[in-house]
Design an enzyme around this catalytic site. Structure first.
Site, short mmCIF file in Angstrom:
data_model
loop_
_atom_site.label_atom_id
_atom_site.label_comp_id
_atom_site.label_asym_id
_atom_site.label_seq_id
_atom_site.Cartn_x
_atom_site.Cartn_y
_atom_site.Cartn_z
N PRO A 129 41.70 45.02 49.00
CA PRO A 129 42.46 45.35 47.79
C PRO A 129 41.95 46.61 47.11
O PRO A 129 40.83 47.08 47.37
CB PRO A 129 42.21 44.13 46.90
CG PRO A 129 40.81 43.73 47.27
CD PRO A 129 40.65 44.02 48.74
N THR A 131 41.30 46.67 43.94
CA THR A 131 40.41 46.25 42.86
C THR A 131 38.94 46.22 43.29
O THR A 131 38.06 46.59 42.53
CB THR A 131 40.82 44.87 42.36
OG1 THR A 131 41.00 44.00 43.48
CG2 THR A 131 42.11 44.95 41.56
N ASN A 132 38.67 45.75 44.50
CA ASN A 132 37.30 45.66 45.02
C ASN A 132 37.26 46.25 46.43
O ASN A 132 36.96 45.54 47.40
CB ASN A 132 36.83 44.20 45.06
CG ASN A 132 36.91 43.53 43.70
OD1 ASN A 132 36.15 43.85 42.80
ND2 ASN A 132 37.84 42.60 43.56
N GLY A 212 47.55 41.09 47.05
CA GLY A 212 48.57 40.45 46.24
C GLY A 212 49.22 39.28 46.97
O GLY A 212 49.14 39.16 48.19
N GLY A 230 44.60 32.92 47.33
CA GLY A 230 45.60 33.00 46.28
C GLY A 230 45.05 33.61 45.01
O GLY A 230 43.86 33.95 44.91
N CYS A 263 38.92 38.26 40.86
CA CYS A 263 39.89 37.19 40.61
C CYS A 263 39.20 35.92 40.12
O CYS A 263 39.88 34.96 39.71
CB CYS A 263 40.68 36.88 41.88
SG CYS A 263 39.68 36.40 43.30
N GLU A 352 47.08 35.10 34.85
CA GLU A 352 45.98 35.96 35.29
C GLU A 352 46.21 37.37 34.77
O GLU A 352 47.34 37.88 34.79
CB GLU A 352 45.91 35.98 36.82
CG GLU A 352 44.73 36.79 37.36
CD GLU A 352 44.67 36.81 38.88
OE1 GLU A 352 43.55 36.82 39.44
OE2 GLU A 352 45.74 36.82 39.51
#
Length: 516
Positions: A129, A131-132, A212, A230, A263, A352
């Protein structure tokens, strides 16, 4: 009409040979190369595997800060200092955690009259992803090595440059330590059609999907085995037995870590009405801003303008988000706390958020808090994570028993706790959501999920003897390995050269239709 023009017209009417997309052709060659590397690597003994894993971990550690800065600059998400730490935790500590897990050597169990032989998956397609990006790449690369698999990364387009460079660095370190070339690769120009084609390839044995929801669902529907995760949406219950100051400090530290892109971060705080004022004071002391009703409305409008999360806010600071929403906070603020009056589909702030914004809801008692927590998880985050702060062991147990999650972090920051860095859970950037979250695995994903075992099972009748394995070679190391000089990096210990040559010839015959 000139002859050249007439000729062109005739050719236009003729059937055309479809030319393959260049990126797909390159990716296909990468998969073939990974297949060769994986088959060779499957012959390595454990000493060689661990030597390569240690070398890759060291290369990852040395470049942790470099790629943290690059990832923040390229994606615009997160905090360099925190990404550096995540990158470091995904290097040596990860290998240390699995130091005693042998996924290479066969196991002999005389009592059960059984022999178990580990079989690596082969070629892993790993989605990472935005994000990380680097910590996930480090983590998945080491999982592949520890389980003797080859891995091809398909990075998020927003992080493709840093991921490609990091994968090349880890590949170089692996080869220098004796790994076959092609063990760690990265798709240079990822796209949705290309990723879909790769996921459906019969030369990919398993997909590690982090990203996602649509991408994870696509991985599961690709026809190939997939391990996906998830979304998170962790409810956090503040019991009346909790110390407000300690709980608030843990929560603010966790929610502000890397601007909340993990997450596993806290999403909704559930606080007793009788303890609310004390807890709010503790939150302010820890660096949180308690939003007014007007500011909550502004936050809601900015973060969820059409009912869906505004991705521009993902990984941004609390100060930046407040400014975009239309109000100001002091520069030292790390988290925005938004008091809400209900949770569920009618309150988007209970979803979230992936940014340092916390919803907070007052509950009358433990039963109500548990019920609201389960309601939040039914909306989003089922199977993922929750947190409990307090000293009452019975309530902690009851809370965990009532929720559809597979990990409940107790008296620890949830971001780091559920990911295994502040608890004794397995360190992971893939949090399995199990059957609750429509996933095939409910625990933190590790290298053991990338190996299956062939079992030789003898007749359990006591009159049928079990075989004597005292003189049987149980590793892939050649019998004379100890007497010969150490091989060059291109042909490390643990590789049967003659067997590898036969495998190559067999593959070539298959490609040429059996011709010699």
């Amino acid at each position: 009409m000139a002859m050249g023009e007439r000729g062109m017209q005739l050719h236009d009417d003729a059937p055309r040979l479809a030319m393959p997309d260049r990126s797909q052709a390159v990716a296909a060659m990468q998969i073939d190369r990974a297949g060769w590397a994986g088959r060779a690597f499957a012959r390595y003994d454990r000493a060689a595997v661990m030597r390569i894993a240690r070398a890759v971990a060291e290369a990852a550690h040395q470049a942790a800060a470099h790629y943290a800065e690059w990832a923040v600059r390229e994606t615009g998400m997160g905090v360099v200092e925190h990404k550096t730490l995540k990158n470091q935790l995904s290097a040596h500590p990860l290998v240390d955690f699995y130091e005693d897990l042998d996924l290479v050597s066969p196991k002999v169990d005389p009592d059960r009259k059984m022999v178990e032989i580990p079989k690596p998956a082969g070629v892993i397609l790993a989605l990472t992803p935005a994000t990380n990006p680097i910590s996930t790449l480090y983590y998945k690369a080491l999982l592949a090595i520890l389980s003797r698999n080859a891995v091809i990364f398909s990075p998020h387009p927003l992080a493709r440059a840093c991921c490609a460079d990091a994968a090349a660095r880890l590949e170089a370190a692996a080869v220098a330590a004796g790994a076959p070339s092609g063990l760690i690769q990265c798709i240079a120009n990822p796209s949705v059609p290309l990723v879909q084609a790769l996921m459906a390839s019969d030369k990919v044995q398993v997909i590690l999907a982090t990203g996602g929801g649509p991408m994870v669902r696509a991985a599961y529907s690709s026809g190939n085995p997939a391990i996906g995760v998830g979304p998170g949406n962790a409810p956090v219950y503040i019991d009346d037995s909790a110390d407000p100051g300690t709980a608030a400090a843990w929560i603010v530290d966790s929610k502000s870590f890397d601007n909340s892109v993990l997450c596993t971060n806290e999403s909704v705080l559930l606080v007793h009405a009788a303890r609310r004022q004390a807890f709010e004071r503790a939150l302010r002391a820890a660096g949180a801003h308690l939003c007014s009703d007007a500011e909550v409305a502004q936050l809601r409008a900015y973060l969820f303008p059409d009912g869906h999360l505004n991705t521009a806010a993902v990984g941004k600071s609390a100060v930046w988000i407040a400014q975009q929403a239309g109000f100001r906070v002091v520069p030292s603020i790390r988290v925005l706390v938004a008091p809400i009056t209900l949770a569920g589909i009618d309150e988007p702030l209970s979803k979230e958020k992936l940014c340092p914004v916390l919803a907070m809801l007052t509950v009358d008692d433990f039963a109500r808090g548990t019920g609201v927590a389960q309601m939040i998880l039914r909306m989003s985050g089922a199977g993922h994570s929750a947190a409990f702060h307090g000293k009452d062991a019975q309530r902690a147990l009851d809370f965990a028993s009532a929720l559809s999650v597979y990990r409940v972090v107790v008296n620890a920051p949830c971001s780091q706790g559920a990911a295994g860095f502040a608890t004794h859970l397995a360190p992971s950037f893939m949090i399995g959501t199990g059957y609750f979250g429509r996933s095939s695995v409910g625990e933190n994903i590790g290298p053991q999920h990338l190996v299956h075992w062939t079992r030789l099972a003898w007749n359990k009748d006591a009159s049928v003897p079990f075989a004597d394995f005292s003189a049987v070679r149980l590793s892939y190391e050649s019998p004379d390995a100890g007497s010969r000089p150490a091989p060059a990096p291109a042909a490390p210990a643990g590789v049967d050269r003659d067997m590898l040559r036969q495998l190559i010839l067999q593959e070539l015959r298959g490609l040429t239709g059996g011709q010699k």
